[in-house]
Design a protein around this motif. Structure first.
Motif, PDB file in Angstrom:
ATOM      1  N   SER A 166      46.399  60.778 -61.875  1.00  0.00           N
ATOM      2  CA  SER A 166      45.687  61.735 -61.291  1.00  0.00           C
ATOM      3  C   SER A 166      45.501  63.095 -62.528  1.00  0.00           C
ATOM      4  N   GLY A 167      46.341  62.779 -63.664  1.00  0.00           N
ATOM      5  CA  GLY A 167      45.939  63.938 -64.771  1.00  0.00           C
ATOM      6  C   GLY A 167      44.933  63.509 -65.549  1.00  0.00           C
ATOM      7  N   SER A 168      44.491  62.255 -65.731  1.00  0.00           N
ATOM      8  CA  SER A 168      43.407  61.872 -66.556  1.00  0.00           C
ATOM      9  C   SER A 168      42.137  62.471 -66.247  1.00  0.00           C
ATOM     10  N   TYR A 169      41.624  62.962 -67.391  1.00  0.00           N
ATOM     11  CA  TYR A 169      40.244  63.639 -67.566  1.00  0.00           C
ATOM     12  C   TYR A 169      39.354  63.102 -66.563  1.00  0.00           C
ATOM     13  N   TYR A 170      38.963  61.717 -66.743  1.00  0.00           N
ATOM     14  CA  TYR A 170      37.844  61.212 -65.688  1.00  0.00           C
ATOM     15  C   TYR A 170      38.281  61.096 -64.308  1.00  0.00           C
ATOM     16  N   TYR A 201      46.702  69.903 -56.733  1.00  0.00           N
ATOM     17  CA  TYR A 201      46.695  68.820 -55.822  1.00  0.00           C
ATOM     18  C   TYR A 201      47.950  68.918 -54.980  1.00  0.00           C
ATOM     19  N   ARG A 202      48.017  68.138 -53.871  1.00  0.00           N
ATOM     20  CA  ARG A 202      49.043  68.499 -52.836  1.00  0.00           C
ATOM     21  C   ARG A 202      49.578  66.774 -53.026  1.00  0.00           C
ATOM     22  N   ARG A 203      50.865  66.612 -53.265  1.00  0.00           N
ATOM     23  CA  ARG A 203      51.382  65.459 -53.589  1.00  0.00           C
ATOM     24  C   ARG A 203      52.107  64.862 -52.400  1.00  0.00           C
ATOM     25  N   GLU A 204      51.694  63.785 -51.847  1.00  0.00           N
ATOM     26  CA  GLU A 204      52.548  62.814 -50.882  1.00  0.00           C
ATOM     27  C   GLU A 204      53.232  61.670 -51.387  1.00  0.00           C
ATOM     28  N   ILE A 205      54.443  61.353 -50.988  1.00  0.00           N
ATOM     29  CA  ILE A 205      55.005  60.150 -51.497  1.00  0.00           C
ATOM     30  C   ILE A 205      55.251  59.144 -50.281  1.00  0.00           C
ATOM     31  N   LEU A 206      54.370  58.092 -50.646  1.00  0.00           N
ATOM     32  CA  LEU A 206      54.425  57.160 -49.631  1.00  0.00           C
ATOM     33  C   LEU A 206      55.379  55.967 -49.729  1.00  0.00           C
ATOM     34  N   ASP A 207      56.428  55.757 -48.927  1.00  0.00           N
ATOM     35  CA  ASP A 207      57.464  54.917 -49.021  1.00  0.00           C
ATOM     36  C   ASP A 207      56.862  53.452 -48.615  1.00  0.00           C
ATOM     37  N   MET A 208      57.099  52.598 -49.614  1.00  0.00           N
ATOM     38  CA  MET A 208      56.627  51.141 -49.204  1.00  0.00           C
ATOM     39  C   MET A 208      57.752  50.513 -48.526  1.00  0.00           C
ATOM     40  N   ASP A 250      42.163  68.757 -51.255  1.00  0.00           N
ATOM     41  CA  ASP A 250      41.509  68.982 -50.188  1.00  0.00           C
ATOM     42  C   ASP A 250      40.391  70.037 -50.154  1.00  0.00           C
ATOM     43  N   HIS A 251      39.382  70.080 -49.286  1.00  0.00           N
ATOM     44  CA  HIS A 251      38.700  70.941 -49.211  1.00  0.00           C
ATOM     45  C   HIS A 251      38.837  71.871 -48.014  1.00  0.00           C
ATOM     46  N   HIS A 252      38.701  73.279 -48.553  1.00  0.00           N
ATOM     47  CA  HIS A 252      38.961  74.205 -47.665  1.00  0.00           C
ATOM     48  C   HIS A 252      37.849  75.106 -47.179  1.00  0.00           C
ATOM     49  N   GLY A 253      36.516  74.900 -47.987  1.00  0.00           N
ATOM     50  CA  GLY A 253      35.641  75.559 -47.522  1.00  0.00           C
ATOM     51  C   GLY A 253      34.668  75.281 -46.302  1.00  0.00           C
ATOM     52  N   ASN A 254      33.829  76.039 -46.163  1.00  0.00           N
ATOM     53  CA  ASN A 254      32.938  75.662 -44.877  1.00  0.00           C
ATOM     54  C   ASN A 254      32.025  74.801 -45.055  1.00  0.00           C
ATOM     55  N   SER A 255      31.952  74.036 -44.155  1.00  0.00           N
ATOM     56  CA  SER A 255      30.826  72.925 -44.264  1.00  0.00           C
ATOM     57  C   SER A 255      30.785  72.171 -42.856  1.00  0.00           C
ATOM     58  N   HIS A 256      29.767  71.127 -42.857  1.00  0.00           N
ATOM     59  CA  HIS A 256      29.583  70.674 -41.512  1.00  0.00           C
ATOM     60  C   HIS A 256      30.764  69.730 -40.968  1.00  0.00           C
ATOM     61  N   VAL A 281      41.674  61.844 -52.585  1.00  0.00           N
ATOM     62  CA  VAL A 281      43.293  61.422 -52.833  1.00  0.00           C
ATOM     63  C   VAL A 281      43.053  60.265 -53.733  1.00  0.00           C
ATOM     64  N   VAL A 282      43.928  60.830 -54.975  1.00  0.00           N
ATOM     65  CA  VAL A 282      44.148  60.004 -56.079  1.00  0.00           C
ATOM     66  C   VAL A 282      45.349  58.972 -55.602  1.00  0.00           C
ATOM     67  N   TYR A 283      45.166  57.700 -55.785  1.00  0.00           N
ATOM     68  CA  TYR A 283      46.170  56.773 -55.715  1.00  0.00           C
ATOM     69  C   TYR A 283      46.772  56.116 -56.898  1.00  0.00           C
ATOM     70  N   ASN A 284      47.998  56.945 -57.561  1.00  0.00           N
ATOM     71  CA  ASN A 284      48.448  56.779 -58.664  1.00  0.00           C
ATOM     72  C   ASN A 284      49.270  55.197 -58.398  1.00  0.00           C
ATOM     73  N   HIS A 285      48.898  54.636 -59.597  1.00  0.00           N
ATOM     74  CA  HIS A 285      49.565  53.101 -59.563  1.00  0.00           C
ATOM     75  C   HIS A 285      51.059  53.430 -59.592  1.00  0.00           C
ATOM     76  N   ARG A 286      51.909  52.341 -59.153  1.00  0.00           N
ATOM     77  CA  ARG A 286      53.161  52.549 -59.032  1.00  0.00           C
ATOM     78  C   ARG A 286      53.863  52.786 -60.428  1.00  0.00           C
ATOM     79  N   GLY A 287      54.479  53.768 -60.540  1.00  0.00           N
ATOM     80  CA  GLY A 287      55.178  54.296 -61.909  1.00  0.00           C
ATOM     81  C   GLY A 287      54.162  54.892 -63.025  1.00  0.00           C
ATOM     82  N   SER A 288      52.818  54.676 -62.743  1.00  0.00           N
ATOM     83  CA  SER A 288      51.801  55.115 -63.773  1.00  0.00           C
ATOM     84  C   SER A 288      51.699  56.618 -64.169  1.00  0.00           C
ATOM     85  N   ASN A 289      52.319  57.615 -63.251  1.00  0.00           N
ATOM     86  CA  ASN A 289      52.078  58.922 -63.379  1.00  0.00           C
ATOM     87  C   ASN A 289      53.472  59.595 -63.747  1.00  0.00           C
ATOM     88  N   GLY A 290      54.320  58.554 -64.739  1.00  0.00           N
ATOM     89  CA  GLY A 290      55.607  59.097 -65.164  1.00  0.00           C
ATOM     90  C   GLY A 290      56.802  59.242 -64.160  1.00  0.00           C
TER      91      GLY A 290
END
Length: 393
Positions: free
Chosen positions: A128-132, A84-91, A103-109, A148-157
């Motif tokens: 973002s660490g949950s299996y499903y 994952y590439r973490r981005e912190i979004l200030d509200m 991100d996907h870095h392979g070749n595609s259309h 992009v996984v939108y972690n609910h506020r405070g939900s990822n520890g």
């Protein structure tokens, strides 16, 4: 010797009877309900799992065990997180959201400007660490898309920055996330996918903003349609023991981890909230206070998707299992769904809650994963690969 043969005969007889029951009563094709014949035809052509028989896990006879085996054991078998590439979004209110990009870095259309984006919203206790969630993120990336996984506020520890958190009726954070992503990648189509509570937030978002939601499509999995009836279902003795106590423990833990923020809020009695023994009690003494709802009934009415089916103007696919105790069959508004051509409901006879396991192994690609990946291609290739024409859906 006689006892051995007798025992063997009983074992064989029971095995044959069980297998016969499984093949004749359990294995079934999913039920597809939608208000558009064109949509049904499109989905059945683009998503092959919808016209194939679904073989649930062999422990499917008890939906609760199905849910536990497919989710808890799945989490135990997670070896490592994706890169994952973490981005912190200030509200604007002083809080922050953590977005984990895969991100996907392979070749595609698709190039970086136009590569489709999937916004993933986890369930109540997911992140973002949950299996499903990992499966959803990886599945999108493997198809050539950006997740992009939108972690609910405070939900990822990570502790909260203020006393604002999340609930099923609040769509303000999702609005800001979608707006942010569309500014970053204005030429990329964006789709939202949510499980359980995450699905409720997405559905409420679609109903509130209609054609201006900024999404080309959505998918919700195991979404409770009626919040009030869901909480009552979870208060049944066995459900209370297996699910309600565990989820409420997580909610209390969440409050304890962020107590210094909620102690500053005069509307909340933190000590009282920490004594909650059910989700409904937690919502009554905590959620309603933090978000300013008139009552827990008011909150559940606003949170429930069953009240907003007619307002949805964006294509959305809902996957539910008939044996899901979080979304009992009688709570699903099938008659209203049949009147809206923008909504398609896929119903399996078994699957539990965010389970949909396939045969024996919880790590095997589930029915949910297969449908999700096929639906991604149906949406993105259909509209942006010019393989079909959008009006056909």
């Amino acid at each position: 010797m006689w006892k051995y043969k007798s025992s063997l005969g009983i074992f064989v007889g029971v095995s044959v009877a069980t297998l016969t029951y499984y093949l004749t009563r359990v294995v079934k094709k999913p039920l597809l309900i939608t208000g558009s014949a064109a949509c049904a035809d499109f989905l059945q052509r683009r998503c092959p799992v919808l016209v194939q028989e679904y073989y649930p896990t062999v422990w499917c006879f008890t939906s609760r065990l199905h849910t536990i085996m497919c989710s808890v054991l799945g989490d135990l078998t997670t070896w490592k997180l994706p890169p994952y590439r973490r981005e912190i979004l200030d509200m604007p209110d002083g809080g922050e959201l953590h977005l984990d990009w895969l991100d996907h870095h392979g070749n595609s259309h698709h190039d970086n400007r136009t590569r489709p984006i999937i916004v993933i919203l986890p369930g109540m206790s997911g992140h973002s660490g949950s299996y499903y969630v990992i499966n959803l993120a990886r599945g999108g990336c493997e198809r050539g898309y950006r997740s992009v996984v939108y972690n609910h506020r405070g939900s990822n520890g990570v502790k909260l920055k203020n006393n604002r958190y999340y609930c099923a009726a609040d769509t303000s954070d999702l609005l800001l996330v979608v707006s942010h992503i569309r500014k970053l990648y204005p030429e990329a189509p964006v789709m939202a996918v949510g499980a359980s509570l995450g699905g409720m937030i997405i559905f409420n978002y679609l109903a509130k903003f209609g054609a201006h939601c900024g999404l080309v499509a959505a998918m919700v999995m195991s979404m409770p349609w009626d919040a009030s009836k869901t909480t009552k279902s979870l208060e049944e003795p066995l459900n209370q023991l297996l699910f309600n106590k565990y989820l409420t423990y997580g909610l209390r833990k969440y409050i304890r981890q962020n107590r210094e923020m909620f102690d500053k809020d005069s509307r909340v009695d933190v000590d009282h909230a920490l004594k909650s023994s059910t989700i409904a009690e937690h919502d009554d003494c905590f959620t309603t206070k933090v978000f300013g709802f008139e009552s827990v009934e008011h909150f559940y009415t606003l949170a429930s998707a069953c009240n907003k089916v007619s307002r949805v103007q964006t294509p959305v696919l809902s996957l539910n299992a008939a044996d899901d105790v979080f979304a009992p069959l009688y709570t699903i508004p099938t008659e209203e769904i049949e009147k809206n051509p923008n909504i398609a409901l896929v119903m399996t006879s078994h699957g539990g809650h965010i389970g949909f396991g396939d045969w024996l192994s919880p790590t095997r690609e589930s029915f949910m994963d297969k449908l999700y990946q096929q639906y991604l291609d149906a949406v993105f290739k259909f509209k942006y690969g010019e393989e079909e024409h959008i009006e056909e859906m």
